[in-house]
Write a protein that holds these residues in place. Structure first.
Motif, PDB file in Angstrom:
ATOM      1  N   GLY A 237      52.292  58.419  28.408  1.00  0.00           N
ATOM      2  CA  GLY A 237      51.979  57.708  27.173  1.00  0.00           C
ATOM      3  C   GLY A 237      52.071  56.199  27.296  1.00  0.00           C
ATOM      4  N   GLY A 238      52.351  55.683  28.501  1.00  0.00           N
ATOM      5  CA  GLY A 238      52.465  54.243  28.700  1.00  0.00           C
ATOM      6  C   GLY A 238      51.119  53.548  28.671  1.00  0.00           C
ATOM      7  N   GLN A 239      51.166  52.236  28.795  1.00  0.00           N
ATOM      8  CA  GLN A 239      49.935  51.454  28.765  1.00  0.00           C
ATOM      9  C   GLN A 239      49.891  50.483  29.938  1.00  0.00           C
ATOM     10  N   ILE A 240      48.671  50.205  30.402  1.00  0.00           N
ATOM     11  CA  ILE A 240      48.432  49.248  31.472  1.00  0.00           C
ATOM     12  C   ILE A 240      47.575  48.125  30.898  1.00  0.00           C
ATOM     13  N   ILE A 241      47.988  46.896  31.162  1.00  0.00           N
ATOM     14  CA  ILE A 241      47.239  45.728  30.707  1.00  0.00           C
ATOM     15  C   ILE A 241      46.866  44.908  31.942  1.00  0.00           C
ATOM     16  N   HIS A 242      45.557  44.727  32.155  1.00  0.00           N
ATOM     17  CA  HIS A 242      45.062  43.871  33.237  1.00  0.00           C
ATOM     18  C   HIS A 242      44.505  42.596  32.610  1.00  0.00           C
ATOM     19  N   ILE A 243      44.930  41.456  33.121  1.00  0.00           N
ATOM     20  CA  ILE A 243      44.390  40.168  32.689  1.00  0.00           C
ATOM     21  C   ILE A 243      43.884  39.499  33.963  1.00  0.00           C
ATOM     22  N   LEU A 244      42.566  39.541  34.158  1.00  0.00           N
ATOM     23  CA  LEU A 244      42.023  39.038  35.415  1.00  0.00           C
ATOM     24  C   LEU A 244      40.576  38.612  35.246  1.00  0.00           C
ATOM     25  N   PRO A 245      40.072  37.824  36.205  1.00  0.00           N
ATOM     26  CA  PRO A 245      38.695  37.358  36.094  1.00  0.00           C
ATOM     27  C   PRO A 245      37.690  38.485  36.316  1.00  0.00           C
ATOM     28  N   ALA A 246      36.580  38.378  35.608  1.00  0.00           N
ATOM     29  CA  ALA A 246      35.504  39.359  35.751  1.00  0.00           C
ATOM     30  C   ALA A 246      34.428  38.801  36.691  1.00  0.00           C
ATOM     31  N   ASN A 247      33.292  39.457  36.720  1.00  0.00           N
ATOM     32  CA  ASN A 247      32.180  39.055  37.592  1.00  0.00           C
ATOM     33  C   ASN A 247      31.824  37.578  37.414  1.00  0.00           C
ATOM     34  N   ASN A 248      31.321  37.000  38.497  1.00  0.00           N
ATOM     35  CA  ASN A 248      30.805  35.628  38.540  1.00  0.00           C
ATOM     36  C   ASN A 248      31.880  34.553  38.487  1.00  0.00           C
ATOM     37  N   PHE A 249      33.117  34.909  38.785  1.00  0.00           N
ATOM     38  CA  PHE A 249      34.176  33.912  38.896  1.00  0.00           C
ATOM     39  C   PHE A 249      34.387  33.660  40.387  1.00  0.00           C
ATOM     40  N   CYS A 250      33.429  32.970  40.988  1.00  0.00           N
ATOM     41  CA  CYS A 250      33.387  32.787  42.442  1.00  0.00           C
ATOM     42  C   CYS A 250      34.547  31.935  42.938  1.00  0.00           C
ATOM     43  N   GLY A 251      34.997  32.242  44.150  1.00  0.00           N
ATOM     44  CA  GLY A 251      36.012  31.441  44.799  1.00  0.00           C
ATOM     45  C   GLY A 251      37.427  31.709  44.351  1.00  0.00           C
ATOM     46  N   HIS A 252      37.651  32.842  43.687  1.00  0.00           N
ATOM     47  CA  HIS A 252      38.998  33.163  43.220  1.00  0.00           C
ATOM     48  C   HIS A 252      39.347  34.577  43.649  1.00  0.00           C
ATOM     49  N   GLY A 253      40.222  34.731  44.592  1.00  0.00           N
ATOM     50  CA  GLY A 253      40.665  36.051  45.027  1.00  0.00           C
ATOM     51  C   GLY A 253      39.653  36.732  45.940  1.00  0.00           C
ATOM     52  N   PHE A 254      40.000  37.961  46.332  1.00  0.00           N
ATOM     53  CA  PHE A 254      39.130  38.763  47.202  1.00  0.00           C
ATOM     54  C   PHE A 254      37.975  39.394  46.436  1.00  0.00           C
ATOM     55  N   TYR A 255      38.203  39.745  45.167  1.00  0.00           N
ATOM     56  CA  TYR A 255      37.249  40.570  44.424  1.00  0.00           C
ATOM     57  C   TYR A 255      36.985  40.006  43.036  1.00  0.00           C
ATOM     58  N   GLN A 256      35.823  40.382  42.515  1.00  0.00           N
ATOM     59  CA  GLN A 256      35.452  40.151  41.130  1.00  0.00           C
ATOM     60  C   GLN A 256      35.212  41.524  40.517  1.00  0.00           C
ATOM     61  N   PHE A 257      35.702  41.750  39.324  1.00  0.00           N
ATOM     62  CA  PHE A 257      35.651  43.082  38.735  1.00  0.00           C
ATOM     63  C   PHE A 257      34.698  43.163  37.560  1.00  0.00           C
ATOM     64  N   SER A 258      33.977  44.264  37.525  1.00  0.00           N
ATOM     65  CA  SER A 258      33.151  44.593  36.376  1.00  0.00           C
ATOM     66  C   SER A 258      34.006  45.399  35.399  1.00  0.00           C
ATOM     67  N   PRO A 259      33.831  45.184  34.101  1.00  0.00           N
ATOM     68  CA  PRO A 259      34.549  46.020  33.135  1.00  0.00           C
ATOM     69  C   PRO A 259      34.288  47.511  33.352  1.00  0.00           C
ATOM     70  N   GLU A 260      33.142  47.847  33.920  1.00  0.00           N
ATOM     71  CA  GLU A 260      32.800  49.252  34.164  1.00  0.00           C
ATOM     72  C   GLU A 260      33.813  49.929  35.085  1.00  0.00           C
ATOM     73  N   LEU A 261      34.382  49.181  36.043  1.00  0.00           N
ATOM     74  CA  LEU A 261      35.410  49.752  36.921  1.00  0.00           C
ATOM     75  C   LEU A 261      36.562  50.312  36.103  1.00  0.00           C
ATOM     76  N   PHE A 262      37.022  49.553  35.131  1.00  0.00           N
ATOM     77  CA  PHE A 262      38.173  49.971  34.336  1.00  0.00           C
ATOM     78  C   PHE A 262      37.820  51.120  33.394  1.00  0.00           C
ATOM     79  N   PHE A 263      36.588  51.122  32.867  1.00  0.00           N
ATOM     80  CA  PHE A 263      36.159  52.267  32.056  1.00  0.00           C
ATOM     81  C   PHE A 263      36.121  53.538  32.895  1.00  0.00           C
ATOM     82  N   CYS A 264      35.734  53.431  34.160  1.00  0.00           N
ATOM     83  CA  CYS A 264      35.678  54.608  35.035  1.00  0.00           C
ATOM     84  C   CYS A 264      37.069  55.048  35.484  1.00  0.00           C
ATOM     85  N   VAL A 265      37.891  54.109  35.928  1.00  0.00           N
ATOM     86  CA  VAL A 265      39.236  54.451  36.407  1.00  0.00           C
ATOM     87  C   VAL A 265      40.079  55.014  35.275  1.00  0.00           C
ATOM     88  N   TYR A 266      40.062  54.354  34.133  1.00  0.00           N
ATOM     89  CA  TYR A 266      40.902  54.756  33.001  1.00  0.00           C
ATOM     90  C   TYR A 266      40.111  55.605  32.005  1.00  0.00           C
TER      91      TYR A 266
END
Length: 86
Positions: free
Chosen positions: A42-71
């Protein structure tokens, strides 16, 4: 977060907050599993991170679709919400 967590940490938390780490972790699938395994039922997970087109920050850029699929209902989650901010 790149490796499985020690069992003593699992299912101990009501809320897991990722305040901008996921895009810096090489093994994203394991990191997402770790976030889930830390939660009590019953817990909750909160991700606060950059989405697509945020170039030059970190290894990956995430689409909201990833989180809809995973969760998704198929994976045992419900009430998944995605919020985007500019």
């Amino acid at each position: 977060m790149n490796n499985p967590l020690p069992e003593k940490l699992l299912k101990n938390y009501d809320t897991v907050i990722d305040g901008g780490c996921l895009e810096h972790i090489f093994n994203v699938p394991q990191a997402l599993k770790n976030c889930s395994f830390l939660l009590k039922p019953g817990g909750q997970i909160i991700h606060i991170l950059p989405a697509n087109n945020f170039c030059g920050h970190g290894f990956y850029q995430f689409s909201p679709e990833l989180f809809f699929c995973v969760y998704s209902n198929k994976n045992g989650y419900d009430e998944t919400e995605i919020f985007l901010a500019d």
